[in-house]
Design a protein around this motif. Structure first.
Motif, PDB file in Angstrom:
ATOM      1  N   ILE A 112       0.845  -1.204   0.000  1.00  0.00           N
ATOM      2  CA  ILE A 112       0.000   0.000   0.000  1.00  0.00           C
ATOM      3  C   ILE A 112       0.873   1.244   0.000  1.00  0.00           C
ATOM      4  CG2 ILE A 112      -1.878   1.205   1.152  1.00  0.00           C
ATOM      5  CD1 ILE A 112      -2.548  -1.627   0.117  1.00  0.00           C
ATOM      6  N   ALA A 113       1.938   1.241   0.810  1.00  0.00           N
ATOM      7  CA  ALA A 113       2.836   2.398   0.865  1.00  0.00           C
ATOM      8  C   ALA A 113       3.474   2.655  -0.496  1.00  0.00           C
ATOM      9  CB  ALA A 113       3.909   2.178   1.926  1.00  0.00           C
ATOM     10  N   ALA A 114       3.855   1.586  -1.199  1.00  0.00           N
ATOM     11  CA  ALA A 114       4.465   1.749  -2.522  1.00  0.00           C
ATOM     12  C   ALA A 114       3.467   2.350  -3.511  1.00  0.00           C
ATOM     13  CB  ALA A 114       4.975   0.404  -3.032  1.00  0.00           C
ATOM     14  N   ALA A 115       2.216   1.908  -3.458  1.00  0.00           N
ATOM     15  CA  ALA A 115       1.188   2.469  -4.340  1.00  0.00           C
ATOM     16  C   ALA A 115       0.966   3.945  -4.035  1.00  0.00           C
ATOM     17  CB  ALA A 115      -0.119   1.693  -4.182  1.00  0.00           C
ATOM     18  N   ALA A 116       1.000   4.301  -2.752  1.00  0.00           N
ATOM     19  CA  ALA A 116       0.821   5.704  -2.378  1.00  0.00           C
ATOM     20  C   ALA A 116       1.980   6.565  -2.877  1.00  0.00           C
ATOM     21  CB  ALA A 116       0.684   5.822  -0.859  1.00  0.00           C
TER      22      ALA A 116
ATOM     23  N   MET B 212      11.955  11.393  -1.008  1.00  0.00           N
ATOM     24  CA  MET B 212      13.383  11.313  -0.732  1.00  0.00           C
ATOM     25  C   MET B 212      13.693  10.405   0.458  1.00  0.00           C
ATOM     26  SD  MET B 212      16.302  12.218  -1.915  1.00  0.00           S
ATOM     27  CE  MET B 212      16.204  13.723  -2.882  1.00  0.00           C
ATOM     28  N   GLY B 213      12.887  10.492   1.528  1.00  0.00           N
ATOM     29  CA  GLY B 213      13.144   9.653   2.704  1.00  0.00           C
ATOM     30  C   GLY B 213      13.081   8.171   2.393  1.00  0.00           C
ATOM     31  N   PRO B 214      11.961   7.682   1.838  1.00  0.00           N
ATOM     32  CA  PRO B 214      11.905   6.256   1.486  1.00  0.00           C
ATOM     33  C   PRO B 214      12.947   5.859   0.446  1.00  0.00           C
ATOM     34  CG  PRO B 214       9.712   7.212   1.533  1.00  0.00           C
ATOM     35  CD  PRO B 214      10.670   8.359   1.677  1.00  0.00           C
ATOM     36  N   ALA B 215      13.285   6.753  -0.483  1.00  0.00           N
ATOM     37  CA  ALA B 215      14.279   6.419  -1.500  1.00  0.00           C
ATOM     38  C   ALA B 215      15.630   6.105  -0.874  1.00  0.00           C
ATOM     39  CB  ALA B 215      14.417   7.563  -2.503  1.00  0.00           C
ATOM     40  N   THR B 216      15.954   6.796   0.187  1.00  0.00           N
ATOM     41  CA  THR B 216      17.234   6.570   0.858  1.00  0.00           C
ATOM     42  C   THR B 216      17.141   5.525   1.956  1.00  0.00           C
ATOM     43  OG1 THR B 216      16.809   8.371   2.427  1.00  0.00           O
ATOM     44  CG2 THR B 216      17.958   8.929   0.391  1.00  0.00           C
TER      45      THR B 216
ATOM     46  N   PRO C 265       7.742  -0.701  13.161  1.00  0.00           N
ATOM     47  CA  PRO C 265       7.077  -1.300  11.990  1.00  0.00           C
ATOM     48  C   PRO C 265       7.030  -0.356  10.786  1.00  0.00           C
ATOM     49  CG  PRO C 265       5.826  -1.756  13.987  1.00  0.00           C
ATOM     50  CD  PRO C 265       6.889  -0.744  14.347  1.00  0.00           C
ATOM     51  N   ARG C 266       6.738   0.919  11.042  1.00  0.00           N
ATOM     52  CA  ARG C 266       6.688   1.858   9.922  1.00  0.00           C
ATOM     53  C   ARG C 266       8.072   2.055   9.327  1.00  0.00           C
ATOM     54  NH1 ARG C 266       3.536   7.040  11.942  1.00  0.00           N
ATOM     55  NH2 ARG C 266       4.435   6.411  13.931  1.00  0.00           N
ATOM     56  N   ASP C 267       9.080   2.107  10.178  1.00  0.00           N
ATOM     57  CA  ASP C 267      10.438   2.247   9.653  1.00  0.00           C
ATOM     58  C   ASP C 267      10.826   1.030   8.819  1.00  0.00           C
ATOM     59  OD1 ASP C 267      10.716   4.671  10.814  1.00  0.00           O
ATOM     60  OD2 ASP C 267      11.949   4.005  12.494  1.00  0.00           O
ATOM     61  N   GLN C 268      10.416  -0.146   9.283  1.00  0.00           N
ATOM     62  CA  GLN C 268      10.735  -1.360   8.533  1.00  0.00           C
ATOM     63  C   GLN C 268      10.051  -1.333   7.168  1.00  0.00           C
ATOM     64  OE1 GLN C 268       9.769  -4.966  10.578  1.00  0.00           O
ATOM     65  NE2 GLN C 268      10.716  -6.272   9.052  1.00  0.00           N
ATOM     66  N   ALA C 269       8.797  -0.893   7.132  1.00  0.00           N
ATOM     67  CA  ALA C 269       8.089  -0.795   5.858  1.00  0.00           C
ATOM     68  C   ALA C 269       8.752   0.225   4.957  1.00  0.00           C
ATOM     69  CB  ALA C 269       6.626  -0.420   6.102  1.00  0.00           C
ATOM     70  N   ARG C 270       9.202   1.338   5.542  1.00  0.00           N
ATOM     71  CA  ARG C 270       9.837   2.392   4.747  1.00  0.00           C
ATOM     72  C   ARG C 270      11.121   1.876   4.105  1.00  0.00           C
ATOM     73  NH1 ARG C 270      10.315   8.427   4.704  1.00  0.00           N
ATOM     74  NH2 ARG C 270       8.165   8.348   5.396  1.00  0.00           N
ATOM     75  N   ARG C 271      11.799   0.964   4.778  1.00  0.00           N
ATOM     76  CA  ARG C 271      13.030   0.420   4.224  1.00  0.00           C
ATOM     77  C   ARG C 271      12.776  -0.811   3.355  1.00  0.00           C
ATOM     78  NH1 ARG C 271      14.837   1.971   9.457  1.00  0.00           N
ATOM     79  NH2 ARG C 271      14.475  -0.114  10.283  1.00  0.00           N
ATOM     80  N   SER C 272      11.526  -1.202   3.184  1.00  0.00           N
ATOM     81  CA  SER C 272      11.189  -2.344   2.322  1.00  0.00           C
ATOM     82  C   SER C 272      11.677  -2.072   0.906  1.00  0.00           C
ATOM     83  CB  SER C 272       9.674  -2.555   2.321  1.00  0.00           C
ATOM     84  OG  SER C 272       9.265  -3.272   1.188  1.00  0.00           O
ATOM     85  N   PRO C 273      12.262  -3.076   0.243  1.00  0.00           N
ATOM     86  CA  PRO C 273      12.687  -2.879  -1.151  1.00  0.00           C
ATOM     87  C   PRO C 273      11.560  -2.389  -2.050  1.00  0.00           C
ATOM     88  CG  PRO C 273      13.593  -4.916  -0.291  1.00  0.00           C
ATOM     89  CD  PRO C 273      12.644  -4.406   0.752  1.00  0.00           C
ATOM     90  N   LEU C 274      10.359  -2.916  -1.853  1.00  0.00           N
ATOM     91  CA  LEU C 274       9.220  -2.495  -2.671  1.00  0.00           C
ATOM     92  C   LEU C 274       8.960  -1.001  -2.522  1.00  0.00           C
ATOM     93  CD1 LEU C 274       6.982  -3.675  -4.524  1.00  0.00           C
ATOM     94  CD2 LEU C 274       5.547  -3.847  -2.478  1.00  0.00           C
ATOM     95  N   VAL C 275       9.011  -0.514  -1.292  1.00  0.00           N
ATOM     96  CA  VAL C 275       8.774   0.904  -1.027  1.00  0.00           C
ATOM     97  C   VAL C 275       9.927   1.755  -1.559  1.00  0.00           C
ATOM     98  CG1 VAL C 275       8.555   2.612   0.827  1.00  0.00           C
ATOM     99  CG2 VAL C 275       7.288   0.468   0.952  1.00  0.00           C
ATOM    100  N   ARG C 276      11.140   1.311  -1.328  1.00  0.00           N
ATOM    101  CA  ARG C 276      12.291   2.087  -1.788  1.00  0.00           C
ATOM    102  C   ARG C 276      12.324   2.203  -3.302  1.00  0.00           C
ATOM    103  NH1 ARG C 276      17.896   0.768   0.612  1.00  0.00           N
ATOM    104  NH2 ARG C 276      18.234   2.753  -0.439  1.00  0.00           N
TER     105      ARG C 276
ATOM    106  N   ALA D 284       9.747   2.075  -5.318  1.00  0.00           N
ATOM    107  CA  ALA D 284       8.670   2.984  -5.724  1.00  0.00           C
ATOM    108  C   ALA D 284       9.088   4.431  -5.536  1.00  0.00           C
ATOM    109  CB  ALA D 284       7.402   2.685  -4.915  1.00  0.00           C
ATOM    110  N   ALA D 285       9.794   4.712  -4.437  1.00  0.00           N
ATOM    111  CA  ALA D 285      10.237   6.080  -4.184  1.00  0.00           C
ATOM    112  C   ALA D 285      11.304   6.518  -5.193  1.00  0.00           C
ATOM    113  CB  ALA D 285      10.779   6.196  -2.757  1.00  0.00           C
ATOM    114  N   LEU D 286      12.225   5.627  -5.501  1.00  0.00           N
ATOM    115  CA  LEU D 286      13.256   5.947  -6.494  1.00  0.00           C
ATOM    116  C   LEU D 286      12.642   6.216  -7.862  1.00  0.00           C
ATOM    117  CD1 LEU D 286      15.817   3.192  -5.429  1.00  0.00           C
ATOM    118  CD2 LEU D 286      16.227   5.647  -5.271  1.00  0.00           C
ATOM    119  N   GLU D 287      11.740   5.345  -8.275  1.00  0.00           N
ATOM    120  CA  GLU D 287      11.059   5.552  -9.562  1.00  0.00           C
ATOM    121  C   GLU D 287      10.273   6.854  -9.540  1.00  0.00           C
ATOM    122  OE1 GLU D 287      11.321   3.751 -12.220  1.00  0.00           O
ATOM    123  OE2 GLU D 287      11.742   1.653 -11.695  1.00  0.00           O
TER     124      GLU D 287
END
Length: 416
Positions: free
Chosen positions: A66-70, A86-90, A100-111, A113-116
């Motif tokens: 869900i975070a990646a879609a957002a 920028m935060g999730p990208a890094t 838990p939120r920090d772990q999700a933010r560092r998820s490859p899927l989320v990162r 999505a942020a980079l793209e």
């Protein structure tokens, strides 16, 4: 696209849009992750910048899909997307008290999505870049984020970061790509190096300094000697397009194919199999069970490798990570994001067998690159014929397959 006034005031939306918008909003609370993910994107497209604040909240929840879609939606419609991306990208942790939120933010899927998202904002939405920050300083910050990603320990993140450096034709980016190529090791080596080649394909010799051109040309020549045919051919295509090498130093496609080193069979694979009568396999899922009849005469080596993994318990507790309505259900990835496998690849056994509803095939990223991931077609898919190995069919329980969703766990066992 909505004008800012309409995005801010629902009363300015046309009736048809309001009906669709409300349907999407209702599904934001769906218990089904796949539905909720699609609702996030639809809601953002229909509401525009009017849902910016809620998207920022969704991008910070502890459900990576869900975070990646957002984040993808933020890149498209948020009026100030860069700080949120920028935060999730890094992979930065911004909530020290919320693991838990920090772990999700560092998820490859989320990162990823942020980079793209950062790349798309730079390319397509220059008006959404921070007004108070000089453009060159912002580009350096994004380039630094991409470089850091290209050197990440998680290979999908590294491959994504490397590929996105194509938009930065400078010496720093080339040096980072060279380092990413040299550091690549283990399971994700090929994907990282393909990301490096993809970035070089986007560069032009005219935009690089002489030393950077030399480094980039050397990387391409290393690509010609790769044991992976995909890398060889992609390096050649990049060299042809970017002018980094003279024609005399670019091998012909036929030469790249004929000089491939001999394939070394991974010792973790079972022995080469002759056609055999394969047993059936039962798949027990969160939604019920279904049965696969393997075809050991059509694809003996694939069936043998699949059964070997089943016997080792490799699939126990894995998930179906991809569900595309009216197309396929896919699982068998130990990472759970579509990038993982058993640590080796198997040879393709393509055939003219049809992909009708219930056909079971091996997922891959090019010929002879399959592994443990398999998919089941939900409807007839003629475009897959002869391009993906057919090794079985669901003979019981297709109603269960129809009910499968992203994240459903399963285990496999042979039927005596």
């Amino acid at each position: 696209p909505l004008p800012p006034e309409a995005a801010a005031r629902e009363s300015l939306l046309p009736p048809w849009r309001i009906r669709m918008l409300r349907a999407a909003v209702r599904q934001l609370e769906s218990p089904h992750p796949g539905v909720r993910r699609e609702a996030v994107g639809a809601w953002a497209n229909l509401r525009g910048a009017g849902c910016a604040a809620e998207l920022a909240r969704l991008a910070d929840i502890d459900q990576p899909v869900i975070a990646a879609a957002a984040l993808a939606a933020i890149a498209r419609i948020h009026p100030d997307p860069v700080p949120l991306l920028m935060g999730p990208a890094t992979g930065a942790a911004v909530h020290p008290a919320a693991a838990p939120r920090d772990q999700a933010r560092r998820s490859p899927l989320v990162r990823m999505a942020a980079l793209e998202g950062l790349a798309s904002v730079l390319q397509d939405r220059p008006d959404a870049l921070p007004a108070g920050l000089p453009r060159d300083r912002l580009r350096r910050a994004v380039e630094d984020a991409f470089c850091a990603a290209a050197l990440d320990d998680d290979f999908p993140v590294a491959a994504t970061g490397a590929r996105l450096l194509a938009d930065f034709p400078d010496s720093a980016a080339v040096a980072c790509l060279d380092r990413a190529w040299r550091m690549a090791s283990g399971e994700g080596t090929a994907e990282i190096r393909r990301g490096v080649i993809a970035a070089l394909a986007g560069l032009s010799a005219d935009t690089l300094t002489a030393p950077a051109r030399g480094v980039a040309a050397e990387i391409l020549q290393r690509g010609f000697d790769s044991p992976d045919l995909r890398i060889r051919l992609e390096a050649r295509a990049a060299a042809v397009s970017n002018g980094l090498l003279p024609d005399a130093l670019i091998p012909a496609q036929e030469s790249l194919r004929l000089t491939l080193p001999a394939v070394r069979r991974d010792p973790r694979q079972p022995p080469v199999a002759l056609p055999f009568d394969a047993p059936r396999v039962r798949c027990l899922t969160d939604k019920g069970e279904f049965v696969i009849a393997l075809d050991g005469h059509l694809a003996p080596n694939t069936c043998a490798a699949f059964l070997d993994l089943v016997a080792k318990g490799f699939y126990d507790g894995l998930t179906f990570h991809r569900v595309v309505p009216d197309f396929v259900v896919q699982g068998g990835d130990p990472r759970g994001d579509g990038w993982g496998g058993p640590g080796y690849t198997i040879r393709s056994e393509w055939s003219p067998a049809p992909y009708t509803r219930g056909t079971v095939g091996i997922a891959h990223d090019g010929k002879d690159t399959g592994g443990s991931q398999f998919f089941i077609t939900l409807s007839e898919q003629p475009h897959l014929v002869g391009r993906y190995t057919v090794f079985g069919r669901v003979v019981k329980g297709m109603d269960v397959v129809d009910r499968l969703e992203i994240g459903d766990r399963f285990r496999l066992e042979t039927i005596p």
